[in-house]
Design an enzyme around this catalytic site. Structure first.
Site, PDB file in Angstrom:
ATOM      1  N   ARG A 224       0.859  -1.186   0.000  1.00  0.00           N
ATOM      2  CA  ARG A 224       0.000   0.000   0.000  1.00  0.00           C
ATOM      3  C   ARG A 224       0.896   1.237   0.000  1.00  0.00           C
ATOM      4  O   ARG A 224       1.965   1.235   0.615  1.00  0.00           O
ATOM      5  CB  ARG A 224      -0.916   0.024   1.238  1.00  0.00           C
ATOM      6  CG  ARG A 224      -2.076  -0.945   1.176  1.00  0.00           C
ATOM      7  CD  ARG A 224      -3.115  -0.555   0.115  1.00  0.00           C
ATOM      8  NE  ARG A 224      -4.268  -1.431   0.092  1.00  0.00           N
ATOM      9  CZ  ARG A 224      -4.451  -2.434  -0.780  1.00  0.00           C
ATOM     10  NH1 ARG A 224      -3.528  -2.703  -1.692  1.00  0.00           N
ATOM     11  NH2 ARG A 224      -5.561  -3.152  -0.750  1.00  0.00           N
ATOM     12  N   HIS A 272      -1.745   0.227  -9.758  1.00  0.00           N
ATOM     13  CA  HIS A 272      -2.406  -0.739  -8.857  1.00  0.00           C
ATOM     14  C   HIS A 272      -2.940  -1.949  -9.639  1.00  0.00           C
ATOM     15  O   HIS A 272      -4.118  -2.300  -9.531  1.00  0.00           O
ATOM     16  CB  HIS A 272      -3.519  -0.076  -8.046  1.00  0.00           C
ATOM     17  CG  HIS A 272      -3.839  -0.835  -6.793  1.00  0.00           C
ATOM     18  ND1 HIS A 272      -4.194  -0.238  -5.611  1.00  0.00           N
ATOM     19  CD2 HIS A 272      -3.843  -2.179  -6.525  1.00  0.00           C
ATOM     20  CE1 HIS A 272      -4.415  -1.161  -4.686  1.00  0.00           C
ATOM     21  NE2 HIS A 272      -4.203  -2.360  -5.225  1.00  0.00           N
TER      22      HIS A 272
HETATM   23  P1  NDP Z   1      -1.391 -11.286   4.971  1.00  0.00           P
HETATM   24  O1  NDP Z   1      -2.265 -10.747   6.040  1.00  0.00           O
HETATM   25  O2  NDP Z   1      -1.488 -12.726   4.613  1.00  0.00           O
HETATM   26  O3  NDP Z   1       0.153 -11.019   5.363  1.00  0.00           O
HETATM   27  C1  NDP Z   1       0.574  -9.842   5.929  1.00  0.00           C
HETATM   28  C2  NDP Z   1       2.022  -9.994   6.354  1.00  0.00           C
HETATM   29  O4  NDP Z   1       2.497  -8.756   6.869  1.00  0.00           O
HETATM   30  C3  NDP Z   1       2.205 -11.031   7.468  1.00  0.00           C
HETATM   31  O5  NDP Z   1       3.399 -11.754   7.283  1.00  0.00           O
HETATM   32  C4  NDP Z   1       2.297 -10.167   8.708  1.00  0.00           C
HETATM   33  O6  NDP Z   1       3.045 -10.738   9.776  1.00  0.00           O
HETATM   34  C5  NDP Z   1       3.049  -8.981   8.155  1.00  0.00           C
HETATM   35  N1  NDP Z   1       2.865  -7.821   9.021  1.00  0.00           N
HETATM   36  C6  NDP Z   1       1.716  -7.194   9.377  1.00  0.00           C
HETATM   37  N2  NDP Z   1       1.966  -6.186  10.239  1.00  0.00           N
HETATM   38  C7  NDP Z   1       3.301  -6.193  10.444  1.00  0.00           C
HETATM   39  C8  NDP Z   1       4.174  -5.430  11.250  1.00  0.00           C
HETATM   40  N3  NDP Z   1       3.718  -4.444  12.037  1.00  0.00           N
HETATM   41  N4  NDP Z   1       5.488  -5.723  11.226  1.00  0.00           N
HETATM   42  C9  NDP Z   1       5.971  -6.721  10.451  1.00  0.00           C
HETATM   43  N5  NDP Z   1       5.195  -7.498   9.655  1.00  0.00           N
HETATM   44  C10 NDP Z   1       3.872  -7.229   9.661  1.00  0.00           C
HETATM   45  O7  NDP Z   1      -1.612 -10.370   3.702  1.00  0.00           O
HETATM   46  P2  NDP Z   1      -1.458 -10.740   2.144  1.00  0.00           P
HETATM   47  O8  NDP Z   1      -0.128 -11.370   1.939  1.00  0.00           O
HETATM   48  O9  NDP Z   1      -2.655 -11.464   1.662  1.00  0.00           O
HETATM   49  O10 NDP Z   1      -1.523  -9.272   1.499  1.00  0.00           O
HETATM   50  C11 NDP Z   1      -0.582  -8.269   1.883  1.00  0.00           C
HETATM   51  C12 NDP Z   1      -1.029  -6.934   1.333  1.00  0.00           C
HETATM   52  O11 NDP Z   1      -0.814  -6.874  -0.069  1.00  0.00           O
HETATM   53  C13 NDP Z   1      -2.519  -6.618   1.476  1.00  0.00           C
HETATM   54  O12 NDP Z   1      -2.835  -6.173   2.774  1.00  0.00           O
HETATM   55  C14 NDP Z   1      -2.699  -5.526   0.457  1.00  0.00           C
HETATM   56  O13 NDP Z   1      -2.436  -4.267   1.052  1.00  0.00           O
HETATM   57  C15 NDP Z   1      -1.615  -5.829  -0.581  1.00  0.00           C
HETATM   58  N6  NDP Z   1      -2.178  -6.242  -1.875  1.00  0.00           N
HETATM   59  C16 NDP Z   1      -1.875  -5.511  -2.987  1.00  0.00           C
HETATM   60  C17 NDP Z   1      -2.344  -5.863  -4.226  1.00  0.00           C
HETATM   61  C18 NDP Z   1      -1.956  -5.086  -5.432  1.00  0.00           C
HETATM   62  O14 NDP Z   1      -2.494  -5.334  -6.514  1.00  0.00           O
HETATM   63  N7  NDP Z   1      -1.018  -4.175  -5.337  1.00  0.00           N
HETATM   64  C19 NDP Z   1      -3.213  -7.035  -4.395  1.00  0.00           C
HETATM   65  C20 NDP Z   1      -3.457  -7.763  -3.169  1.00  0.00           C
HETATM   66  C21 NDP Z   1      -2.961  -7.357  -1.962  1.00  0.00           C
HETATM   67  P3  NDP Z   1       2.559 -12.089  10.488  1.00  0.00           P
HETATM   68  O15 NDP Z   1       2.824 -13.182   9.473  1.00  0.00           O
HETATM   69  O16 NDP Z   1       3.444 -12.191  11.664  1.00  0.00           O
HETATM   70  O17 NDP Z   1       1.099 -11.931  10.807  1.00  0.00           O
END
Ligand code: NDP
Length: 309
Positions: A224, A272
Site C-alpha cells: 500500500r 495498482h
Molecule cells: P497477509 O495478512 O497474509 O500477510 C501480511 C504480512 O504482513 C504477514 O506476514 C504479517 O506478519 C506482516 N505484518 C503485518 N503487520 C506487520 C508489522 N507491524 N510488522 C511486520 N510485519 C507485519 O496479507 P497478504 O499477503 O494477503 O496481502 C498483503 C497486502 O498486499 C494486502 O494487505 C494488500 O495491502 C496488498 N495487496 C496488494 C495488491 C496489489 O495489486 N497491489 C493485491 C493484493 C494485496 P505475520 O505473518 O506475523 O502476521
C-alpha cells in the site's frame, strides 16, 4: 433461503454475478443474491471497501461481511461493522502477485532497461550476477509474501522475509519484529513490500530504513502507498542511494497526473495492477465461507480487528 447482498462497486456485478451464482450452486446453497435488499433481510454481504455501503448498522441479521479484496485498511476500523469480517485469499490473486513480483524483480536483476532503452549501437556486454548472488528481502510474509518468496527461492535468489511474528520457513531467512527490520534491509539488493497498511506499518519505509539499504538497492512496493514516506523516498533516490523504485500503490489513487512520481527517471509507476481478485477463483472462496457459515463452521480468512489485518 440465504439472502446475499452484493455490495461492491456497481461495475463488479457484471463480472461476479455468473461465477458467484455458479460457485454458490456448486456449494449446494439455496440463495437469493442481489445488489439491493431491505437491510434486515440480509444474511451475508459480499463486499468491497469502495462500495457505497459504509454504515452496517441496519444490517441487524447479517452473519458476515465477505471482502473481495485482500487489503482491509479502509473497512477494518468501521465501528458500525460488528459482524465477522473475512478478507480475500484467492489463488488467482496470489498467482497474479507472484507473476508481477517475479517479473519486476527479474527486470532489475537482469538490468533489462539498459537493453530495452539502449538500442543506440553501443555493445553493452555487462553480465548480470546470478540470482544466487542477489539477496532479496520481502517485508510481509503472509499469503502473498510467502508465495513470492517460494517463487524467488526456486530461482535461487537468497530470500529474507520479515513479518510481525516469528516464522520458520524452509530455505528462507526469517526475521521478525521492529528490532530485526534494519537487519533484514542491510544486505537487500531488492526489497519487496507486501505488508498490509495498519497503524504499525504506516511509514515503515522512512529515511532511516532507506539509509539501511545498500547503495543501488531497488524498492518494489505492491503493498500500500502509505507504507512509504514519499519525501524520504524521493530524497533517497535523488541522493543516488536508492537505485530505483517500482511502485504499484500510492497515497492517492489514481495517482494524480501532475504527481512527481510519473516523471521521475528512477521511478516506475504501475496503476495498482500488481494483482487483482479473480472472479472465478474468488467466487469459490466466498461460496465456501457462506457454506461454512450456514453449517456452523469457522469462517476462513477472518480479519483480526486488533492487529488490523
Ligand atoms: P497477509 O495478512 O497474509 O500477510 C501480511 C504480512 O504482513 C504477514 O506476514 C504479517 O506478519 C506482516 N505484518 C503485518 N503487520 C506487520 C508489522 N507491524 N510488522 C511486520 N510485519 C507485519 O496479507 P497478504 O499477503 O494477503 O496481502 C498483503 C497486502 O498486499 C494486502 O494487505 C494488500 O495491502 C496488498 N495487496 C496488494 C495488491 C496489489 O495489486 N497491489 C493485491 C493484493 C494485496 P505475520 O505473518 O506475523 O502476521
Amino acid at each position: 433461503m440465504i439472502n446475499i447482498l452484493f455490495a461492491a462497486h456497481p461495475d463488479r456485478w457484471d463480472e461476479y454475478q455468473a461465477p458467484l451464482t455458479k460457485a454458490l450452486n456448486e456449494a449446494g446453497l439455496i440463495f437469493d443474491m442481489r445488489t439491493e435488499f431491505s437491510p434486515e433481510q440480509v444474511d451475508y454481504i459480499v463486499y468491497a471497501p469502495n462500495s457505497a455501503l459504509q454504515d452496517f448498522t441496519p444490517y441487524t441479521n447479517c452473519r458476515a461481511v465477505l471482502n473481495l479484496w485482500a487489503g482491509v485498511e479502509n473497512i477494518v476500523g468501521n465501528q458500525t461493522l460488528r459482524m465477522p469480517l473475512a478478507r480475500m485469499i484467492d489463488r488467482g490473486m496470489t498467482r497474479g502477485m507472484v507473476e508481477w513480483v517475479t517479473g519486476h524483480v527479474m527486470r532489475h536483476h537482469l538490468g533489462m532497461d539498459s537493453h530495452i532503452f539502449g538500442q543506440d549501437g553501443q555493445w553493452r556486454s555487462e553480465i548480470a550476477p546470478l540470482a544466487c548472488d542477489r539477496p532479496v528481502t520481502i517485508l510481509g510474509m503472509g499469503t502473498l509474501g510467502q508465495a513470492c518468496a517460494e517463487a524467488l527461492t526456486n530461482l535461487e535468489f537468497p530470500v529474507t522475509g520479515w513479518s510481525r511474528t516469528p516464522k520458520s520457513l524452509p530455505g528462507i531467512t526469517a526475521l521478525s519484529g521492529e528490532a530485526q527490520l534494519e537487519k533484514s534491509l542491510e544486505s537487500a539488493q531488492i526489497v519487496i513490500l507486501l505488508l498490509p497498511l495498519t497503524a504499525e506499518t504506516q511509514g515503515v519505509i522512512n529515511t532511516q530504513r532507506l539509509a539501511a539499504l545498500p547503495k543501488g538497492a531497488v524498492l518494489i512496493n505492491a503493498g500500500r502507498g502509505p507504507l512509504i514516506d514519499d519525501a524520504a523516498l524521493l530524497a533517497c533516490l535523488d541522493a543516488d542511494h536508492l537505485g530505483h523504485a517500482t511502485l504499484d500503490v500510492f497515497d492517492i489513487e489514481p495517482l494524480p497526473v501532475e504527481h512527481v512520481f510519473w516523471h521521475h527517471p528512477k521511478i516506475t509507476v504501475t496503476p495498482h495492477i500488481a494483482s487483482a481478485t479473480r472472479p472465478t477463483s474468488s467466487s469459490k472462496v466466498i461460496a465456501e465461507n457462506i457454506r461454512r457459515g450456514e453449517a456452523g463452521e469457522a469462517l476462513l480468512h477472518l480479519v483480526d480487528r486488533h492487529t488490523g489485518y
